[in-house]
Design a protein around this motif. Structure first.
Motif, PDB file in Angstrom:
ATOM      1  N   PRO A 172       0.809  -1.161   0.068  1.00  0.00           N
ATOM      2  CA  PRO A 172       0.077  -0.030  -0.025  1.00  0.00           C
ATOM      3  C   PRO A 172       0.945   1.286  -0.031  1.00  0.00           C
ATOM      4  N   GLY A 173       0.728   2.276  -0.821  1.00  0.00           N
ATOM      5  CA  GLY A 173       1.267   3.411  -1.012  1.00  0.00           C
ATOM      6  C   GLY A 173       2.064   3.309  -2.194  1.00  0.00           C
ATOM      7  N   ASP A 174       2.716   2.302  -2.906  1.00  0.00           N
ATOM      8  CA  ASP A 174       3.471   2.089  -3.816  1.00  0.00           C
ATOM      9  C   ASP A 174       2.867   2.915  -4.794  1.00  0.00           C
ATOM     10  N   VAL A 175       3.543   3.704  -5.515  1.00  0.00           N
ATOM     11  CA  VAL A 175       3.215   4.622  -6.774  1.00  0.00           C
ATOM     12  C   VAL A 175       3.561   3.659  -8.114  1.00  0.00           C
ATOM     13  N   ILE A 176       2.770   3.074  -8.788  1.00  0.00           N
ATOM     14  CA  ILE A 176       3.046   2.205 -10.102  1.00  0.00           C
ATOM     15  C   ILE A 176       2.108   2.760 -11.075  1.00  0.00           C
ATOM     16  N   THR A 177       2.486   2.311 -12.497  1.00  0.00           N
ATOM     17  CA  THR A 177       1.925   2.458 -13.626  1.00  0.00           C
ATOM     18  C   THR A 177       1.507   1.319 -14.191  1.00  0.00           C
ATOM     19  N   VAL A 178       0.377   1.192 -14.516  1.00  0.00           N
ATOM     20  CA  VAL A 178      -0.314  -0.012 -15.087  1.00  0.00           C
ATOM     21  C   VAL A 178      -0.913   0.037 -16.516  1.00  0.00           C
ATOM     22  N   THR A 179      -0.332  -0.616 -17.435  1.00  0.00           N
ATOM     23  CA  THR A 179      -0.954  -0.506 -18.735  1.00  0.00           C
ATOM     24  C   THR A 179      -2.049  -1.945 -18.943  1.00  0.00           C
ATOM     25  N   GLY A 180      -3.231  -1.468 -19.668  1.00  0.00           N
ATOM     26  CA  GLY A 180      -4.033  -2.818 -19.653  1.00  0.00           C
ATOM     27  C   GLY A 180      -5.151  -2.660 -20.455  1.00  0.00           C
ATOM     28  N   TYR A 181      -6.202  -3.628 -20.637  1.00  0.00           N
ATOM     29  CA  TYR A 181      -7.303  -3.339 -21.316  1.00  0.00           C
ATOM     30  C   TYR A 181      -8.697  -3.198 -20.379  1.00  0.00           C
ATOM     31  N   LEU A 182      -9.594  -2.066 -20.756  1.00  0.00           N
ATOM     32  CA  LEU A 182     -10.618  -1.847 -19.949  1.00  0.00           C
ATOM     33  C   LEU A 182     -11.569  -3.137 -20.111  1.00  0.00           C
ATOM     34  N   ALA A 183     -12.349  -3.009 -18.810  1.00  0.00           N
ATOM     35  CA  ALA A 183     -13.421  -3.956 -18.670  1.00  0.00           C
ATOM     36  C   ALA A 183     -14.362  -3.830 -19.670  1.00  0.00           C
ATOM     37  N   LYS A 184     -15.065  -4.463 -20.496  1.00  0.00           N
ATOM     38  CA  LYS A 184     -16.208  -4.313 -21.463  1.00  0.00           C
ATOM     39  C   LYS A 184     -17.474  -3.938 -20.778  1.00  0.00           C
ATOM     40  N   ASP A 185     -17.814  -4.149 -19.335  1.00  0.00           N
ATOM     41  CA  ASP A 185     -18.922  -3.839 -18.814  1.00  0.00           C
ATOM     42  C   ASP A 185     -19.050  -2.360 -18.214  1.00  0.00           C
ATOM     43  N   GLY A 186     -17.967  -1.473 -18.548  1.00  0.00           N
ATOM     44  CA  GLY A 186     -17.811  -0.250 -17.814  1.00  0.00           C
ATOM     45  C   GLY A 186     -17.302  -0.204 -16.530  1.00  0.00           C
ATOM     46  N   SER A 187     -17.056  -1.266 -15.741  1.00  0.00           N
ATOM     47  CA  SER A 187     -16.715  -1.191 -14.325  1.00  0.00           C
ATOM     48  C   SER A 187     -15.297  -0.620 -14.374  1.00  0.00           C
ATOM     49  N   ASN A 188     -14.898  -0.262 -13.138  1.00  0.00           N
ATOM     50  CA  ASN A 188     -13.587   0.594 -13.082  1.00  0.00           C
ATOM     51  C   ASN A 188     -12.583  -0.697 -12.908  1.00  0.00           C
ATOM     52  N   MET A 189     -12.430  -1.418 -13.950  1.00  0.00           N
ATOM     53  CA  MET A 189     -11.519  -2.802 -14.175  1.00  0.00           C
ATOM     54  C   MET A 189     -10.711  -2.701 -15.231  1.00  0.00           C
ATOM     55  N   ALA A 190      -9.508  -3.351 -15.384  1.00  0.00           N
ATOM     56  CA  ALA A 190      -8.861  -3.637 -16.473  1.00  0.00           C
ATOM     57  C   ALA A 190      -7.922  -4.713 -16.287  1.00  0.00           C
ATOM     58  N   ASN A 191      -7.302  -5.343 -17.072  1.00  0.00           N
ATOM     59  CA  ASN A 191      -6.246  -6.280 -16.868  1.00  0.00           C
ATOM     60  C   ASN A 191      -5.007  -5.540 -16.855  1.00  0.00           C
ATOM     61  N   ALA A 192      -3.898  -6.393 -16.202  1.00  0.00           N
ATOM     62  CA  ALA A 192      -2.796  -5.576 -16.049  1.00  0.00           C
ATOM     63  C   ALA A 192      -1.988  -6.111 -16.939  1.00  0.00           C
ATOM     64  N   ARG A 193      -1.571  -5.672 -18.218  1.00  0.00           N
ATOM     65  CA  ARG A 193      -0.876  -6.283 -19.054  1.00  0.00           C
ATOM     66  C   ARG A 193       0.599  -5.827 -19.159  1.00  0.00           C
ATOM     67  N   ALA A 194       0.842  -4.745 -18.371  1.00  0.00           N
ATOM     68  CA  ALA A 194       2.136  -4.511 -17.807  1.00  0.00           C
ATOM     69  C   ALA A 194       2.173  -3.660 -16.648  1.00  0.00           C
ATOM     70  N   VAL A 195       3.151  -3.680 -15.986  1.00  0.00           N
ATOM     71  CA  VAL A 195       3.160  -2.922 -14.610  1.00  0.00           C
ATOM     72  C   VAL A 195       4.633  -2.316 -14.501  1.00  0.00           C
ATOM     73  N   THR A 196       4.735  -0.803 -14.196  1.00  0.00           N
ATOM     74  CA  THR A 196       5.962  -0.276 -14.035  1.00  0.00           C
ATOM     75  C   THR A 196       6.031  -0.025 -12.465  1.00  0.00           C
ATOM     76  N   MET A 197       6.852  -0.637 -11.928  1.00  0.00           N
ATOM     77  CA  MET A 197       7.111  -0.361 -10.366  1.00  0.00           C
ATOM     78  C   MET A 197       7.476   0.865  -9.966  1.00  0.00           C
ATOM     79  N   ALA A 198       7.440   1.285  -8.740  1.00  0.00           N
ATOM     80  CA  ALA A 198       7.751   2.281  -8.036  1.00  0.00           C
ATOM     81  C   ALA A 198       9.213   2.927  -8.597  1.00  0.00           C
ATOM     82  N   ASP A 199      10.049   2.092  -8.669  1.00  0.00           N
ATOM     83  CA  ASP A 199      11.457   2.510  -8.964  1.00  0.00           C
ATOM     84  C   ASP A 199      11.793   2.505 -10.661  1.00  0.00           C
ATOM     85  N   GLY A 200      10.717   2.484 -11.167  1.00  0.00           N
ATOM     86  CA  GLY A 200      10.772   2.553 -12.549  1.00  0.00           C
ATOM     87  C   GLY A 200      11.198   1.267 -13.295  1.00  0.00           C
ATOM     88  N   THR A 201      11.272   0.305 -12.659  1.00  0.00           N
ATOM     89  CA  THR A 201      11.513  -1.158 -13.548  1.00  0.00           C
ATOM     90  C   THR A 201       9.947  -1.845 -13.765  1.00  0.00           C
TER      91      THR A 201
END
Lengths: 137, 337
Positions: free
Chosen positions: A95-124
């Motif tokens: 909790p508190g980690d700042v990350i960046t996630v790339t993924g595809y949105l849910a079809k039903d409009g929910s605040n959901m996506a799949n995590a296709r790629a995750v960039t961690m807090a340290d940039g990796t």
């Protein structure tokens, strides 16, 4: 010991096109039933928690949009079994980690996506060190 | 990353141009990117000469760049493949003499879930973990081959040629058109009966073999090898009822009596109450386990077909539990056509 007759092995034929004849993926559900391959998004946010559970681990994240509105989002990953093989565990995100996630949105409009790629807090990038085909074994 | 990719590509292009000056051959070079724009390393790229059929291969570098040199001028079919993404192909790409032809490839998502851990990189990583040992087939005390061990999900060597009857083909078509949202597996019920998950374990005794999967529900099967017959008037079972006997060093497993709800395969085909599956399991050496699966079902098939596949021994891996129902939040979000 019983007398055993060795039956013909087709292993010798295996060498052809291994990559092309690979095992089907371990999809618990169809991608197209839940996510929209035409709606790729990238979000930066603050981790609320990582749910390390089957059939899919999920990242819950607080995301603030360009208008200053904050919303909670869930990002689906593979199962803990497959993630663990790549070095993740229940404490890989805190909790508190700042990350960046790339993924595809849910079809039903929910605040959901799949995590296709995750960039961690340290940039990796998650798994980038271990899952590159050219990485040292 | 973008800068390094551009530099690598530019360097290869300049080198190719210098070499190719005054030559009757050309070079094909370019980058391969994954569906979200990242460079893809280790992708096999092939160029097939349309006229001669000659195939030339290359593999992308760590920066996702490939180069196929010394190709005769002409038209080529370019293909790229990597597990976890859709296969790519483009026909009749013209390659001119004395020039480097740039051909960039952007791979698309496949039909399977591509979330982290199940994406193409993860699939490739799993494949890199395959190190099947060499050595003779181990045997049990009573002289039979011992299949005990942890195995990677089998590679399909020959998928067979199933000829589905029209009604069965139509069921499959509708299920796929409906995004497979009613797949039993998505509801934490057993997956298709010809499927085995990423890792499975076989435990062999004199009385039975147990097969445990790391991603199925409930994820275990038994093959009885104690000489019993199939039960009379049995209750249907999702995995069917399996009895086996040895033919030389091959275990022949007879599988009948399936629950009507289980899907036959990953193409969402149904089955009928006439379904009969015969599996022939064979361990040719220490590191490999072969299986031939013959599917007979006159209710859905014009004739039987046989799938041939082989698993590698999963050395150093561990079977983890998979309690699918603990957090299956997907169901309410699954959308059909």
């Amino acid at each position: 010991m019983n007398k055993t007759k060795r039956t013909g092995s087709f292993l010798a034929t295996v060498a052809v096109s291994l990559a092309l004849m690979a095992t089907p993926l371990a999809a618990h559900h169809s991608f197209t039933a839940e996510y929209d391959a035409s709606k790729l998004v990238t979000m930066k946010g603050t981790v609320i928690r990582l749910d390390w559970a089957n059939p899919h681990a999920r990242i819950y994240m607080s995301v603030t949009d360009e208008h200053g509105a904050t919303a909670n989002w869930a990002f689906e990953m593979g199962s803990p079994n497959v993630l663990a093989r790549h070095g993740w565990n229940r404490n890989s995100l805190k909790p508190g980690d700042v990350i960046t996630v790339t993924g595809y949105l849910a079809k039903d409009g929910s605040n959901m996506a799949n995590a296709r790629a995750v960039t961690m807090a340290d940039g990796t990038k998650a798994f980038a060190g271990s899952s590159s085909p050219d990485a040292p074994q | 990353m973008k800068t390094s990719v551009c530099f690598a590509w530019a360097a290869s292009l300049l080198f190719a141009a210098a070499v190719l000056a005054q030559s009757d051959k050309g070079t094909i070079t370019g980058s391969v990117k994954d569906p979200i724009g990242g460079a893809m390393a280790g992708v096999a790229v092939t160029a097939t000469n349309v006229s001669t059929g000659a195939v030339i291969r290359a593999t992308t570098s760590a920066q996702g760049v490939y180069s196929i040199a010394d190709v005769l001028a002409g038209n080529y079919d370019i293909a790229a493949a990597r597990p976890g993404v859709a296969a790519f192909s483009m026909k009749n790409v013209a390659v001119a003499a004395g020039k480097a032809t740039r051909f960039d490839i952007e791979l698309k998502e496949g039909t399977q879930l591509s979330s982290l851990g199940e994406d193409s990189l993860s699939v490739a990583e799993d494949q890199r973990r395959h190190h099947p040992p060499s050595g003779p087939t181990p045997h049990t005390d009573d002289g039979h081959p011992d299949f005990t061990g942890l195995w990677w999900s089998p590679r399909v060597i020959d998928p067979g040629k199933p000829q589905f009857l029209p009604a069965a083909a139509e069921v499959s078509r509708k299920r796929i058109e409906d995004n497979r949202k009613d797949s039993p597996q998505a509801h934490c019920l057993p997956s298709a009966l010809t499927r085995i998950g990423p890792i499975y374990e076989i435990i062999q005794s004199k009385l039975f073999l147990g097969l445990v999967s790391d991603d199925d529900s409930p994820g275990f099967r038994q093959f009885f090898i104690d000489g019993r017959s199939h039960p009379k008037d049995p209750d249907p079972q999702w995995y069917g009822h399996s009895i086996g006997h040895w033919e030389g060093d091959t275990l022949v497993v007879d599988r009948v009596n399936f629950d009507e709800r289980v899907w036959l395969d990953q193409d969402a085909h149904p089955h009928s109450d006439k379904l009969h599956v015969v599996e022939r399991w064979h361990r040719p050496d220490l590191g490999h386990l072969e299986s031939e699966v013959t599917v007979e079902d006159p209710g859905i098939l014009a004739k039987p077909y046989t799938i041939k596949r082989v698993s590698d021994l999963a050395v150093g891996e561990e079977l983890r539990e998979f309690v699918c129902a603990e957090d299956n939040l997907d169901v309410e979000h699954l959308v059909g056509k």
